[in-house]
Design an enzyme around this catalytic site. Structure first.
Site, PDB file in Angstrom:
ATOM      1  N   TYR A 142      22.623 -13.601 -33.459  1.00 44.43           N
ATOM      2  CA  TYR A 142      23.517 -12.171 -32.883  1.00 44.43           C
ATOM      3  C   TYR A 142      23.782 -11.360 -34.029  1.00 44.43           C
ATOM      4  O   TYR A 142      24.047 -10.239 -33.751  1.00 44.43           O
ATOM      5  CB  TYR A 142      24.825 -12.907 -32.368  1.00 44.43           C
ATOM      6  CG  TYR A 142      24.822 -13.678 -31.149  1.00 44.43           C
ATOM      7  CD1 TYR A 142      23.364 -13.554 -30.375  1.00 44.43           C
ATOM      8  CD2 TYR A 142      25.676 -14.577 -30.572  1.00 44.43           C
ATOM      9  CE1 TYR A 142      23.109 -14.519 -29.132  1.00 44.43           C
ATOM     10  CE2 TYR A 142      25.525 -15.165 -29.290  1.00 44.43           C
ATOM     11  CZ  TYR A 142      24.162 -14.988 -28.777  1.00 44.43           C
ATOM     12  OH  TYR A 142      24.071 -15.680 -27.480  1.00 44.43           O
ATOM     13  N   LYS A 191      17.856 -27.331 -33.973  1.00 48.15           N
ATOM     14  CA  LYS A 191      16.599 -27.394 -33.565  1.00 48.15           C
ATOM     15  C   LYS A 191      15.509 -27.687 -34.993  1.00 48.15           C
ATOM     16  O   LYS A 191      14.823 -26.842 -35.385  1.00 48.15           O
ATOM     17  CB  LYS A 191      16.157 -26.051 -32.842  1.00 48.15           C
ATOM     18  CG  LYS A 191      14.711 -26.167 -32.005  1.00 48.15           C
ATOM     19  CD  LYS A 191      14.563 -27.235 -30.934  1.00 48.15           C
ATOM     20  CE  LYS A 191      13.208 -27.127 -30.542  1.00 48.15           C
ATOM     21  NZ  LYS A 191      13.262 -28.335 -29.397  1.00 48.15           N
ATOM     22  N   ASP A 223      17.727 -28.837 -26.930  1.00 48.74           N
ATOM     23  CA  ASP A 223      17.065 -29.104 -25.770  1.00 48.74           C
ATOM     24  C   ASP A 223      17.774 -30.567 -25.170  1.00 48.74           C
ATOM     25  O   ASP A 223      17.987 -30.885 -24.036  1.00 48.74           O
ATOM     26  CB  ASP A 223      15.704 -29.006 -25.433  1.00 48.74           C
ATOM     27  CG  ASP A 223      14.963 -29.492 -26.940  1.00 48.74           C
ATOM     28  OD1 ASP A 223      15.652 -30.221 -27.648  1.00 48.74           O
ATOM     29  OD2 ASP A 223      13.748 -29.770 -26.796  1.00 48.74           O
ATOM     30  N   ASP A 247      27.071 -20.723 -27.650  1.00 49.48           N
ATOM     31  CA  ASP A 247      27.228 -19.825 -26.408  1.00 49.48           C
ATOM     32  C   ASP A 247      26.673 -20.582 -25.146  1.00 49.48           C
ATOM     33  O   ASP A 247      27.214 -20.607 -24.195  1.00 49.48           O
ATOM     34  CB  ASP A 247      26.431 -18.495 -26.830  1.00 49.48           C
ATOM     35  CG  ASP A 247      26.953 -17.324 -25.854  1.00 49.48           C
ATOM     36  OD1 ASP A 247      27.603 -17.555 -24.912  1.00 49.48           O
ATOM     37  OD2 ASP A 247      26.454 -16.087 -26.067  1.00 49.48           O
ATOM     38  N   ASP A 251      28.776 -22.670 -22.004  1.00 48.39           N
ATOM     39  CA  ASP A 251      28.734 -22.462 -20.694  1.00 48.39           C
ATOM     40  C   ASP A 251      28.422 -23.580 -19.689  1.00 48.39           C
ATOM     41  O   ASP A 251      28.544 -23.760 -18.538  1.00 48.39           O
ATOM     42  CB  ASP A 251      27.646 -21.261 -20.467  1.00 48.39           C
ATOM     43  CG  ASP A 251      28.390 -19.917 -21.039  1.00 48.39           C
ATOM     44  OD1 ASP A 251      29.580 -19.916 -21.379  1.00 48.39           O
ATOM     45  OD2 ASP A 251      27.887 -18.741 -20.792  1.00 48.39           O
TER      46      ASP A 251
END
Length: 359
Positions: A142, A191, A223, A247, A251
């Site tokens: 970001y 990851k 994942d 993020d 959610d």
């Protein structure tokens, strides 16, 4: 005590949910004798309309002069065609960066009264869920270099994921500290089988882990973590991860516990100063309809009382008032179920506030 709060209502449902959070703070003040002063400032789309900038300098100055920041939500389709650096969401990144808020705490708690709102099978959630996502907030993709370019395959674009060891160390320290206060179990999500930045992340978290031998540390690819959150969420206690993974996963966790309208958050830096906001967006499709769920914002106020103001009893009172509201069978539309009593945004805020006074 007197506390000065910079209030950014923002866009969409932001002003509605902020008003209910203010009701709760005012009731806390009446009961405890503390005084809360609200300084309303602009950020997001409304700031663009008013000043031409998504994050005016006056807003940053007001935030720095306050004891904490209470934020509603920013953004909406009205501003979708603006360049990336001028969009309302850029205000969030600017606030986090300029105020030094690098650690985002996102608790996901399943209230027993909302078991029916959870989309998972009853046997998966039996005994309840209590997960804390610790998200790094001022680094990663970001904030990395980004741009558009021409390639041999045609027009392209890029966003760079960059982390330094220092950035990972400081968020890892926050996560381990939180784990020590809970069940002493920390899952670091990355990851590392693909990304070099994740390999740095994993090495650094393991280094910090040596300072916390009591905490059980495990690693999980993002994942797999996304899958495990719906397969067996009770395995998690504290989850620490980078900006973009945090993020997304928080959610997902919000829906596991019933609704994105239930999850609060605290963005912290060095010291007690913080910015408090619900994790949901501005939801412009329901703005002005008195149907938004204010609970996430009200629980964010409880986090403010606990972390920035050092008022744990008052924070407990707010959380108990939310539980009381749910136990009495009141529900906003997003968590409504048969046999319950549906309320709007304003009624929900009023009832929760009144419950604080009557405890």
């Amino acid at each position: 005590m007197q506390y000065k709060i910079a209030v950014i209502s923002g866009d969409g449902i932001g002003p509605e949910i902020i008003e209910e959070a203010k009701k709760v703070l005012e009731r806390v003040g009446e009961k405890s004798g503390h005084s809360f002063t609200f300084n309303h400032v602009l950020a997001g789309g409304c700031a663009i309309d008013e000043t031409g900038k998504c994050l005016p300098e006056e807003t940053l100055t007001a935030c720095r002069d306050s004891d904490s920041v209470l934020l509603g939500a920013v953004g909406g389709p009205k501003w979708d065609n603006l360049p990336g650096d001028e969009r309302p969401e850029r205000a969030l990144l600017g606030l986090r960066e300029q105020l030094g808020l690098y650690a985002n705490l996102r608790p996901a708690l399943l209230f027993p009264e909302l078991a029916d709102a959870c989309p998972l099978k009853p046997e998966i959630i039996k005994g309840g869920l209590d997960i804390l996502v610790v998200r790094e907030l001022t680094g990663g993709i970001y904030f990395g270099e980004k741009g558009v370019c021409e390639t041999e395959k045609g027009p392209g674009a890029y966003d760079v994921e960059l982390y330094t060891e220092k950035e990972v160390e400081r968020i890892a320290l926050v996560a381990f500290d939180m784990a020590m206060k809970r069940r002493k179990k920390l899952t670091s999500v990355d990851k590392a089988n693909v990304l070099e930045s994740s390999r740095l992340w994993r090495r650094t978290v393991e280094k910090v882990a040596r300072e916390f031998p009591e905490v059980e540390l495990s690693h999980m690819y993002v994942d797999n973590a996304a899958m495990q959150l719906v397969r067996d969420p009770k395995q998690f206690d504290v989850v620490v991860t980078n900006n973009i993974f945090g993020d997304i996963l928080s959610d997902e966790a919000s829906m596991v516990v019933g609704s994105i309208g239930l999850l609060p958050s605290a963005s912290m830096g060095t010291g007690n100063f913080g910015m408090y906001e619900p994790i949901h967006g501005s939801a412009p499709d329901i703005a002005g309809k008195d149907v938004a769920n204010p609970i996430a914002t009200i629980l964010s106020v409880a986090m403010m009382l606990r972390f920035s103001f050092g008022l744990p009893s008052e924070a407990d009172a707010v959380e108990e008032a939310v539980k009381d509201f749910l136990q009495q069978g009141y529900r906003t539309p997003d968590i409504m179920s048969p046999g319950m009593k549906q309320t709007g945004t304003r009624e929900a805020g009023t009832r929760i506030a009144e419950s604080i006074v009557n405890q």
